[in-house]
Motif scaffolding. Structure first.
Motif, PDB file in Angstrom:
ATOM      1  N   LEU A 131       0.833  -1.204   0.000  1.00  0.00           N
ATOM      2  CA  LEU A 131       0.000   0.000   0.000  1.00  0.00           C
ATOM      3  C   LEU A 131       0.869   1.257   0.000  1.00  0.00           C
ATOM      4  N   LEU A 132       1.930   1.240   0.782  1.00  0.00           N
ATOM      5  CA  LEU A 132       2.830   2.393   0.840  1.00  0.00           C
ATOM      6  C   LEU A 132       3.383   2.716  -0.542  1.00  0.00           C
ATOM      7  N   ASN A 133       3.864   1.706  -1.251  1.00  0.00           N
ATOM      8  CA  ASN A 133       4.472   1.957  -2.551  1.00  0.00           C
ATOM      9  C   ASN A 133       3.441   2.338  -3.606  1.00  0.00           C
ATOM     10  N   ALA A 134       2.233   1.811  -3.486  1.00  0.00           N
ATOM     11  CA  ALA A 134       1.165   2.260  -4.381  1.00  0.00           C
ATOM     12  C   ALA A 134       0.879   3.744  -4.151  1.00  0.00           C
ATOM     13  N   GLY A 135       0.810   4.154  -2.883  1.00  0.00           N
ATOM     14  CA  GLY A 135       0.584   5.560  -2.571  1.00  0.00           C
ATOM     15  C   GLY A 135       1.703   6.450  -3.081  1.00  0.00           C
ATOM     16  N   ILE A 136       2.954   5.983  -2.938  1.00  0.00           N
ATOM     17  CA  ILE A 136       4.100   6.768  -3.408  1.00  0.00           C
ATOM     18  C   ILE A 136       4.030   6.967  -4.919  1.00  0.00           C
ATOM     19  N   LEU A 137       3.708   5.900  -5.643  1.00  0.00           N
ATOM     20  CA  LEU A 137       3.610   6.012  -7.103  1.00  0.00           C
ATOM     21  C   LEU A 137       2.536   7.017  -7.513  1.00  0.00           C
ATOM     22  N   VAL A 138       1.417   7.023  -6.789  1.00  0.00           N
ATOM     23  CA  VAL A 138       0.341   7.969  -7.111  1.00  0.00           C
ATOM     24  C   VAL A 138       0.785   9.398  -6.812  1.00  0.00           C
ATOM     25  N   VAL A 139       1.480   9.614  -5.695  1.00  0.00           N
ATOM     26  CA  VAL A 139       1.997  10.954  -5.371  1.00  0.00           C
ATOM     27  C   VAL A 139       2.924  11.458  -6.472  1.00  0.00           C
ATOM     28  N   LEU A 140       3.880  10.618  -6.881  1.00  0.00           N
ATOM     29  CA  LEU A 140       4.821  11.019  -7.926  1.00  0.00           C
ATOM     30  C   LEU A 140       4.097  11.282  -9.242  1.00  0.00           C
ATOM     31  N   ALA A 141       3.107  10.443  -9.563  1.00  0.00           N
ATOM     32  CA  ALA A 141       2.355  10.641 -10.802  1.00  0.00           C
ATOM     33  C   ALA A 141       1.610  11.971 -10.788  1.00  0.00           C
ATOM     34  N   GLY A 142       1.023  12.312  -9.644  1.00  0.00           N
ATOM     35  CA  GLY A 142       0.291  13.567  -9.550  1.00  0.00           C
ATOM     36  C   GLY A 142       1.180  14.770  -9.792  1.00  0.00           C
ATOM     37  N   GLN A 143       2.396  14.745  -9.231  1.00  0.00           N
ATOM     38  CA  GLN A 143       3.288  15.886  -9.413  1.00  0.00           C
ATOM     39  C   GLN A 143       3.909  15.913 -10.811  1.00  0.00           C
ATOM     40  N   ILE A 144       4.160  14.743 -11.398  1.00  0.00           N
ATOM     41  CA  ILE A 144       4.689  14.714 -12.759  1.00  0.00           C
ATOM     42  C   ILE A 144       3.668  15.270 -13.753  1.00  0.00           C
ATOM     43  N   LEU A 145       2.378  15.039 -13.463  1.00  0.00           N
ATOM     44  CA  LEU A 145       1.308  15.535 -14.338  1.00  0.00           C
ATOM     45  C   LEU A 145       0.949  16.995 -14.087  1.00  0.00           C
ATOM     46  N   ARG A 146       1.632  17.618 -13.147  1.00  0.00           N
ATOM     47  CA  ARG A 146       1.290  18.995 -12.772  1.00  0.00           C
ATOM     48  C   ARG A 146       1.279  19.974 -13.953  1.00  0.00           C
ATOM     49  N   PRO A 147       2.261  19.933 -14.875  1.00  0.00           N
ATOM     50  CA  PRO A 147       2.249  20.925 -15.968  1.00  0.00           C
ATOM     51  C   PRO A 147       1.093  20.761 -16.946  1.00  0.00           C
ATOM     52  N   ILE A 148       0.491  19.570 -16.999  1.00  0.00           N
ATOM     53  CA  ILE A 148      -0.528  19.332 -18.029  1.00  0.00           C
ATOM     54  C   ILE A 148      -1.917  19.064 -17.466  1.00  0.00           C
TER      55      ILE A 148
END
Length: 420
Positions: free
Chosen positions: A95-112
């Motif tokens: 669960l921790l690593n799933a949450g981390i991946l979602v956090v990183l995805a959200g910030q990577i998608l920030r410009p678009i």
């Protein structure tokens, strides 16, 4: 009956300490590879600084602290968790690593993506829940251990560390929203203090109160861990309250209080190390020198940052905030050094096997520590961008050596076990 016996043996092997520890530690190895790859290629990656910071803090540090705080809690309290609790531990890791991946995805998608913060918030909530669950598990182990356990304050430090991650993650969710006015700056400081000072720092302090003497092979352990951890915790709390009120004075006072707790421990450890000067026994190893240098980086960074807050006209982190000294000089150096010591000792197999693993992890150890710290200092001080890139590659190259040496250590240890 033979079938039943075989089934029981398979179940016991499934939750053998080495087997389940390898399973729950696997994400750490994956994140280390990702971090080092991004680090070596960071001049070519847009927004690489944010990505490196969060891959390291969320991916590597958070996974490592949750794995090793549980492992060391069992060691210090002299009581293993029941095998029935291991599936829940693996679930927390996933669960921790799933949450981390979602956090990183959200910030990577920030410009678009305008609503990127919703993705980040969902991932951060998962991380927050896992951290709270982890703290509850360790707290229950502490309660069950009784009042006579010598290392109760150390395990208590792990509980407070996990609670600090919960608080820091909530601040992180707020940062993703882009708060108005000075609140973004205030929450950023509180986020840094809670996560680096509280979560990472208190877990490191709790571990080193016992492990430092073991890594240096000196007699005795730190005899006042509760006082040191208590003062450090008070410093973090004062700093966070000051940050939320937008007042730099209490932030500076909290940081200096925090640095004072670590400096007290550092001078105690240094005195123990200096008493061994001249002895023929080799004590200067990769992990022992890394721990010493990492604590020195933390104390220096906390003092410098505390003075900056006390003397600044405006509240907030300046552009020269010691991110690299804290993340690389302190956290990365301490993590890689401590893991170089803990992995062979956890794998076990007897004194001969453990010595074989440690010998591989210590290849070029003194030279690696000197080169890493010298390159990091040059990275911070040299003015030219090309020179900074060159020194940064040396820093990440020194850290990269951990991976092949770990593989060699495992092979060497297995060879001794097979021979036995």
């Amino acid at each position: 009956m033979p079938e039943r016996t075989a089934a029981l043996e398979r179940e016991a092997q499934r939750w053998n300490p080495r087997v389940w520890h390898r399973k729950v530690s696997r994400p750490v190895s994956v994140w280390i590879v990702v971090f080092l790859c991004v680090g070596l290629a960071h001049p070519l990656i847009p927004e690489s600084r944010w990505l490196l910071v969060h891959i390291f803090t969320l991916g590597i540090l958070t996974n490592s602290i949750m794995v090793w705080s549980q492992n060391l809690t069992e060691r210090f309290l002299h009581k293993r968790l029941d095998d029935a609790a291991r599936p829940a531990q693996l679930l927390r890791s996933r669960l921790l690593n799933a949450g981390i991946l979602v956090v990183l995805a959200g910030q990577i998608l920030r410009p678009i993506l305008a609503s990127h913060w919703l993705i980040t918030a969902c991932g951060a909530i998962v991380v927050c829940v896992v951290a709270a669950w982890h703290s509850l598990v360790i707290f229950r182990q502490l309660q069950a251990a009784g009042q006579t356990q010598r290392f109760r304050p150390v395990v208590g430090g792990y509980v407070v560390s996990a609670v600090s991650l919960v608080v820091g993650t909530i601040f992180g969710i707020a940062l993703a929203v882009d708060l108005p006015g000075q609140w973004q700056s205030r929450i950023l400081v509180a986020h840094l203090l809670s996560n680096l000072g509280g979560f990472v720092g208190l877990a490191a302090a709790a571990s080193l109160t016992v492990l430092f003497s073991a890594m240096w092979r000196v007699n005795g352990t730190f005899d006042r861990p509760g006082a040191m951890l208590g003062v450090a915790c008070v410093g973090v709390c004062i700093g966070v309250v000051g940050a939320l009120t937008g007042n730099g004075v209490p932030v500076g006072v909290g940081l200096l209080c925090y640095a004072g707790a670590w400096a007290f421990a550092l001078q105690t450890w240094l005195a123990a190390v200096l008493r061994t000067v001249g002895e023929p026994k080799q004590r200067a190893t990769y992990w022992s020198l890394s721990a010493l240098a990492a604590v020195a980086w933390l104390v220096a960074s906390a003092v410098w940052l505390g003075v900056q807050f006390l003397t600044a006209d405006d509240f907030g982190l300046s552009g020269a905030a010691p991110v690299l000294p804290l993340l690389l000089g302190f956290a990365a150096q301490l993590l890689f050094g401590t893991m170089s010591y803990l992995l062979p000792t956890t794998m076990g197999g007897g004194p001969s096997a453990t010595r074989a693993g440690l010998a591989e992890q210590n290849r070029g150890g003194v030279a690696r520590v000197i080169l890493f710290n010298a390159a990091l200092i040059c990275w911070l001080l040299v003015p030219g961008s090309i020179a900074k890139i060159a020194f940064s590659l040396v820093v990440f190259g020194c850290l990269t050596a951990f991976l092949p040496l770990t593989a060699r250590a495992v092979r060497a240890q297995r060879a001794v076990l097979t021979a036995q």
